[in-house]
Write an enzyme that holds these catalytic residues in place. Structure first.
Site, short mmCIF file in Angstrom:
data_model
loop_
_atom_site.label_atom_id
_atom_site.label_comp_id
_atom_site.label_asym_id
_atom_site.label_seq_id
_atom_site.Cartn_x
_atom_site.Cartn_y
_atom_site.Cartn_z
N ASP A 199 -3.08 -10.63 -2.21
CA ASP A 199 -3.64 -10.04 -0.99
C ASP A 199 -5.07 -9.57 -1.29
OD1 ASP A 199 -2.43 -8.56 1.76
OD2 ASP A 199 -4.13 -7.51 0.86
N ASP A 218 -5.03 -12.53 3.56
CA ASP A 218 -6.27 -12.00 4.11
C ASP A 218 -7.49 -12.24 3.21
OD1 ASP A 218 -5.09 -10.25 2.34
OD2 ASP A 218 -5.05 -8.54 3.72
N HIS A 261 -6.56 -6.99 -0.48
CA HIS A 261 -6.65 -5.55 -0.76
C HIS A 261 -5.87 -5.20 -2.03
CE1 HIS A 261 -7.10 -5.99 3.69
NE2 HIS A 261 -8.10 -5.17 3.46
N HIS A 286 0.81 -1.23 0.00
CA HIS A 286 0.00 0.00 0.00
C HIS A 286 0.84 1.28 0.00
CE1 HIS A 286 -3.72 -2.16 0.42
NE2 HIS A 286 -3.43 -2.63 1.63
ZN LIG Z 1 -4.42 -6.95 2.72
#
Ligand SMILES: [Zn+2]
Length: 312
Positions: free
Chosen positions: A159, A243, A161, A122
């Site tokens: 992931d 996740d 996200h 991120h």
């Molecule tokens: Zn994540």
């Protein structure tokens, strides 16, 4: 050929506030799950500034150095914090990813898993974000291109996200294929299909809430693997966040532990066919501790199996 496990005790020194999901216990859990495995264990070195500057501007380094607290904790954004040990941990996370590239390209190991924190995908050019300070995997990819002279690399980010930071750092990098699959809508809100990079080298695959392993496997074989194969990378990177697991508290996909093993098997098999089996995987998210440990173990088992079977 073996699999390297690269980590460092300093990564436990990045301490987040009580109740924060990206906690010290995550890395303990991952390392405990890997403790009896046949791995070549190495300490992650500190990255030097020049390496971080492959992707981030000097202003980002200066801002983080200025923000780093001597005691307590500082909050950089809604969910990103620094403790006195955070900067060192972040330099180890970059250094570990870069060392993994060096070891794999030297033929010292077949592939590598970098178990460090803070995670990286991120972190944007000038913005720490979403638990991340530096873009570990993007920097390692750039290191492979710039310093080892590779012509093309690919990064798969599974992931849950969107890897907005990796996308930002490699937006203009035609030599890096970046594929991110992620639940949408979900933090950070980016990762729509129309975000394709300056050279069309970025593919975003938004997934509906509830997507399970069966559907994910179809997407992997139907979309992700063909894209990689066509690009002909010389090294494959994985942003390995766990996740998307059905038990994860931060998201609502429904992958199971064995899906992570299967996905890794498939990626390694493809890498074996097209790039000498060279794979560098970096830990990203995963916030249910038992699910994280078990999924990381399944992932690393697949890396080990690929190392044992790959011909070089
Ligand atoms: Zn994540």
């Amino acid at each position: 050929m073996t699999t390297a496990l690269i980590t460092h005790d300093d990564c436990h020194g990045h301490v987040t506030p009580d109740g924060h999901p990206e906690q010290v216990a995550r890395l303990h859990e991952v390392l405990r799950a890997l403790e009896n495995k046949d791995l070549l264990r190495r300490e992650a070195p500190m990255a030097d500034d020049a390496t971080i500057l492959l992707c981030h501007p000097l202003a980002h380094l200066e801002a983080l150095n200025a923000a780093a607290p001597e005691t307590g904790s500082v909050q950089l954004d809604a969910d990103t914090h620094m403790s006195p040990g955070s900067l060192k941990a972040a330099y180890r996370a970059v250094g570990g990813a870069v060392q993994a590239v060096d070891m794999v390209l030297a033929g010292e190991v077949q592939n590598a898993f970098v178990a460090t924190r803070p995670p990286g995908h991120h972190a944007e050019k000038q913005s720490p974000m979403g638990f991340c300070l530096f873009g570990n995997v993007a920097i390692a990819a750039k290191h492979a291109l710039e310093r080892h002279g590779l012509s093309r690399v690919a990064i798969v980010d599974f992931d849950v996200h969107h890897g907005n930071g990796t996308q930002d750092l490699l937006w203009d990098e035609a030599r890096a294929l970046f594929i991110s699959s992620h639940e949408m809508p979900l933090y950070p809100g980016t990762g729509a299909q129309h975000e394709v990079g300056a050279h069309g080298q970025i593919t975003n695959i938004p997934l509906s809430t509830g997507t399970d392993g069966g559907l994910y496997r179809k997407i992997l074989t139907g979309r992700i693997l063909p894209l990689i194969e066509t690009f002909e990378p010389e090294m494959l990177f994985i942003s390995a966040g766990f996740d998307a697991h059905k038990d994860d508290p931060l998201a609502s996909l429904a992958l199971e532990t064995e899906d992570f093993g299967w996905i890794t098997d498939q990626l390694c098999a493809l890498a074996g066919r097209i790039c000498g089996g060279r794979v560098v995987s970096c830990l990203e998210g995963g916030y249910n501790l038992p699910a994280l440990g078990a999924s990381a173990a399944a992932h690393v088992d697949a890396l080990i199996a690929a190392g044992g079977s790959s011909l070089r």
